[in-house]
Enzyme design. Structure first.
Site, PDB file in Angstrom:
ATOM      1  N   ASP A   1       0.848  -1.096   0.146  1.00  7.96           N
ATOM      2  CA  ASP A   1      -0.130   0.008  -0.129  1.00  7.96           C
ATOM      3  C   ASP A   1       0.768   1.297  -0.116  1.00  7.96           C
ATOM      4  O   ASP A   1       2.150   1.112   0.284  1.00  7.96           O
ATOM      5  CB  ASP A   1      -0.977  -0.140   1.142  1.00  7.96           C
ATOM      6  CG  ASP A   1      -2.017   1.305   1.442  1.00  7.96           C
ATOM      7  OD1 ASP A   1      -2.378   1.626   0.316  1.00  7.96           O
ATOM      8  OD2 ASP A   1      -1.715   1.962   2.388  1.00  7.96           O
ATOM      9  N   SER A   2       0.275   2.343  -0.306  1.00  5.79           N
ATOM     10  CA  SER A   2       1.010   3.719  -0.253  1.00  5.79           C
ATOM     11  C   SER A   2       1.435   3.917   1.327  1.00  5.79           C
ATOM     12  O   SER A   2       2.349   4.659   1.545  1.00  5.79           O
ATOM     13  CB  SER A   2       0.310   4.782  -0.590  1.00  5.79           C
ATOM     14  OG  SER A   2      -1.172   4.644   0.207  1.00  5.79           O
TER      15      SER A   2
ATOM     16  N   TYR B   1      -0.595   8.749  -2.148  1.00  5.73           N
ATOM     17  CA  TYR B   1      -0.617   8.213  -3.531  1.00  5.73           C
ATOM     18  C   TYR B   1      -1.885   9.144  -3.999  1.00  5.73           C
ATOM     19  O   TYR B   1      -2.193   9.304  -5.629  1.00  5.73           O
ATOM     20  CB  TYR B   1      -0.915   6.730  -3.869  1.00  5.73           C
ATOM     21  CG  TYR B   1       0.547   5.973  -3.802  1.00  5.73           C
ATOM     22  CD1 TYR B   1       1.614   6.624  -3.552  1.00  5.73           C
ATOM     23  CD2 TYR B   1       0.631   4.626  -4.085  1.00  5.73           C
ATOM     24  CE1 TYR B   1       2.645   5.681  -3.187  1.00  5.73           C
ATOM     25  CE2 TYR B   1       1.739   3.957  -4.032  1.00  5.73           C
ATOM     26  CZ  TYR B   1       2.704   4.414  -3.712  1.00  5.73           C
ATOM     27  OH  TYR B   1       3.771   3.811  -3.528  1.00  5.73           O
TER      28      TYR B   1
ATOM     29  N   CYS C   1      -3.714  -0.855  -2.068  1.00  6.11           N
ATOM     30  CA  CYS C   1      -3.974   0.567  -2.212  1.00  6.11           C
ATOM     31  C   CYS C   1      -5.199   0.838  -3.449  1.00  6.11           C
ATOM     32  O   CYS C   1      -4.779   0.297  -4.489  1.00  6.11           O
ATOM     33  CB  CYS C   1      -2.736   1.195  -2.497  1.00  6.11           C
ATOM     34  SG  CYS C   1      -2.876   3.012  -3.018  1.00  6.11           S
TER      35      CYS C   1
ATOM     36  N   GLU D   1      -5.515   8.747  10.062  1.00  4.90           N
ATOM     37  CA  GLU D   1      -4.030   8.470  10.392  1.00  4.90           C
ATOM     38  C   GLU D   1      -3.802   9.260  11.820  1.00  4.90           C
ATOM     39  O   GLU D   1      -3.117   8.998  12.621  1.00  4.90           O
ATOM     40  CB  GLU D   1      -3.291   9.258   9.395  1.00  4.90           C
ATOM     41  CG  GLU D   1      -3.150   8.610   8.066  1.00  4.90           C
ATOM     42  CD  GLU D   1      -2.103   8.239   7.599  1.00  4.90           C
ATOM     43  OE1 GLU D   1      -0.983   8.756   8.346  1.00  4.90           O
ATOM     44  OE2 GLU D   1      -1.759   7.562   6.724  1.00  4.90           O
TER      45      GLU D   1
ATOM     46  N   CYS E   1     -11.145   3.247  -0.288  1.00  7.24           N
ATOM     47  CA  CYS E   1      -9.995   3.900   0.221  1.00  7.24           C
ATOM     48  C   CYS E   1      -9.624   3.106   1.281  1.00  7.24           C
ATOM     49  O   CYS E   1     -10.395   2.671   2.182  1.00  7.24           O
ATOM     50  CB  CYS E   1      -9.988   5.326   0.559  1.00  7.24           C
ATOM     51  SG  CYS E   1      -8.411   5.791   1.362  1.00  7.24           S
ATOM     52  N   THR E   2      -8.282   2.635   1.319  1.00  8.30           N
ATOM     53  CA  THR E   2      -7.596   1.695   2.450  1.00  8.30           C
ATOM     54  C   THR E   2      -8.030   2.338   3.936  1.00  8.30           C
ATOM     55  O   THR E   2      -8.381   1.713   4.878  1.00  8.30           O
ATOM     56  CB  THR E   2      -6.372   1.851   2.509  1.00  8.30           C
ATOM     57  OG1 THR E   2      -5.524   3.024   2.240  1.00  8.30           O
ATOM     58  CG2 THR E   2      -6.019   0.867   1.393  1.00  8.30           C
ATOM     59  N   HIS E   3      -8.186   3.833   4.023  1.00  5.08           N
ATOM     60  CA  HIS E   3      -8.246   4.337   5.357  1.00  5.08           C
ATOM     61  C   HIS E   3      -9.776   4.405   5.847  1.00  5.08           C
ATOM     62  O   HIS E   3     -10.103   4.559   7.031  1.00  5.08           O
ATOM     63  CB  HIS E   3      -7.825   5.670   5.441  1.00  5.08           C
ATOM     64  CG  HIS E   3      -6.382   6.181   5.506  1.00  5.08           C
ATOM     65  ND1 HIS E   3      -5.604   5.398   4.301  1.00  5.08           N
ATOM     66  CD2 HIS E   3      -5.429   6.493   6.211  1.00  5.08           C
ATOM     67  CE1 HIS E   3      -4.297   5.642   4.628  1.00  5.08           C
ATOM     68  NE2 HIS E   3      -4.197   6.298   5.772  1.00  5.08           N
TER      69      HIS E   3
HETATM   70  N1  DGL Z   1      -3.709   3.902   0.070  1.00  5.11           N
HETATM   71  C1  DGL Z   1      -4.725   4.930  -0.595  1.00  5.11           C
HETATM   72  C2  DGL Z   1      -5.904   4.213  -1.327  1.00  5.11           C
HETATM   73  O1  DGL Z   1      -6.458   3.400  -0.827  1.00  5.11           O
HETATM   74  C3  DGL Z   1      -5.180   6.011   0.504  1.00  5.11           C
HETATM   75  C4  DGL Z   1      -3.968   6.790   0.946  1.00  5.11           C
HETATM   76  C5  DGL Z   1      -3.162   7.783   0.007  1.00  5.11           C
HETATM   77  O2  DGL Z   1      -3.612   8.544  -0.837  1.00  5.11           O
HETATM   78  O3  DGL Z   1      -2.120   7.363  -0.361  1.00  5.11           O
HETATM   79  O4  DGL Z   1      -6.430   4.912  -2.145  1.00  5.11           O
END
Ligand code: DGL
Length: 272
Positions: free
Chosen positions: A13-14, A45, A76, A156, A190-192
């Protein structure tokens, strides 16, 4: 038993957000070993151009693949949305799974009226990958999308409950939800965002189902392992964590995403 089945599953992941996908994977596949890379030096990212995200993602995939893996999960959403083709080519013959297709599949199943809302990063929304993946499964689906960049920062910070995330959620979701024909489901693209699912669910209301692409991806990985006869047969080894920067922060913040302790001393710092 092939040697390949004994290898770990690679995940990248990013940054730390992909640990929500790792959490779903370890729950669904407790007998597997994992190696996870968070590109913490270059996060986010979601605001970067497709070319840059693709370049970073291919470098991450190469670094994880060097550890000897049987399958790669692109945790990601942004990297899955813009780079799944180049990643699949770069890792061939190792199978590569992104989070978009499984998320789209789950969304279609959760939308009896075909009305689907997707929330994601700017990059994922702009690229329209969820829109295309959903339409490929259900051509007449009505898909609306919205970028919710502050959700990443809130997750975060660990600000996942209370007045602040609730107000941010209302701000982002109001125009998606205050329509005559409400969406059947809301894709957390999105992962978050799964870290904020309590608040998002409350704001969305009980009639709108949340679709978590982490869980549907874990299901897709389980299917792929079984189809290819790649399920691990011996006891799993502890997960390996790699990061491109700030291992202490990775461990501290990552614990809330993974739902278990991460020892900062065990995180390998790598340069890409
Ligand atoms: N991991 C990114 C996603 O799922 C979120 C965080 C980022 O912008 O890098 O899109």
């Amino acid at each position: 038993m092939s040697d390949l089945s004994e290898k770990p599953i690679g995940v990248f992941d990013s940054g730390i957000g992909g640990l929500t996908v790792m959490r779903a994977l370890t729950r669904r596949l407790p007998g597997e070993s994992f190696v996870y890379l968070g590109d913490t030096a270059r996060l986010p990212y979601g605001t970067k151009s497709p070319d840059t995200v693709t370049r970073y993602a291919v470098q991450c995939a190469g670094a994880v693949s060097e550890k000897g893996i049987k399958l790669l999960v692109v945790a990601c959403n942004t990297a899955s949305a813009v780079a799944i083709g180049p990643l699949t080519k770069a890792l061939y013959p190792t199978p590569v799974i992104g989070v978009i297709e499984p998320g789209a599949d789950a969304a279609v199943k959760a939308a009896p009226n075909g009305r689907i809302a997707v929330i994601a990063t700017e990059g994922t929304v702009k690229g329209g990958a969820y829109m295309r993946a959903i339409k490929a499964l259900k051509a007449d689906a009505e898909v609306v999308q919205k970028a919710c960049p502050l959700f990443v920062a809130l997750a975060e910070e660990g600000l996942t409950e209370g007045d602040i995330p609730e107000r941010v959620a209302r701000h982002y979701l109001e125009d998606l939800l205050n329509v005559a024909d409400k969406p059947d489901c809301l894709v957390l693209g999105c992962t978050h965002y799964p870290a904020l699912s309590g608040v998002i669910a409350r704001v969305a209301g009980p009639s709108i189902k949340l679709v978590d692409s982490a869980e549907t991806t874990a299901e897709a990985v389980a299917r792929l392992l079984s189809e290819h006869g790649l399920e691990r047969r011996t006891a799993p080894t502890p997960p390996r964590f790699l990061a491109t920067d700030a291992p202490e922060r990775f461990a501290r913040v990552g614990e809330t995403f993974l739902g278990r302790h991460i020892d900062p001393a065990k995180i390998e710092l790598i340069d890409l």
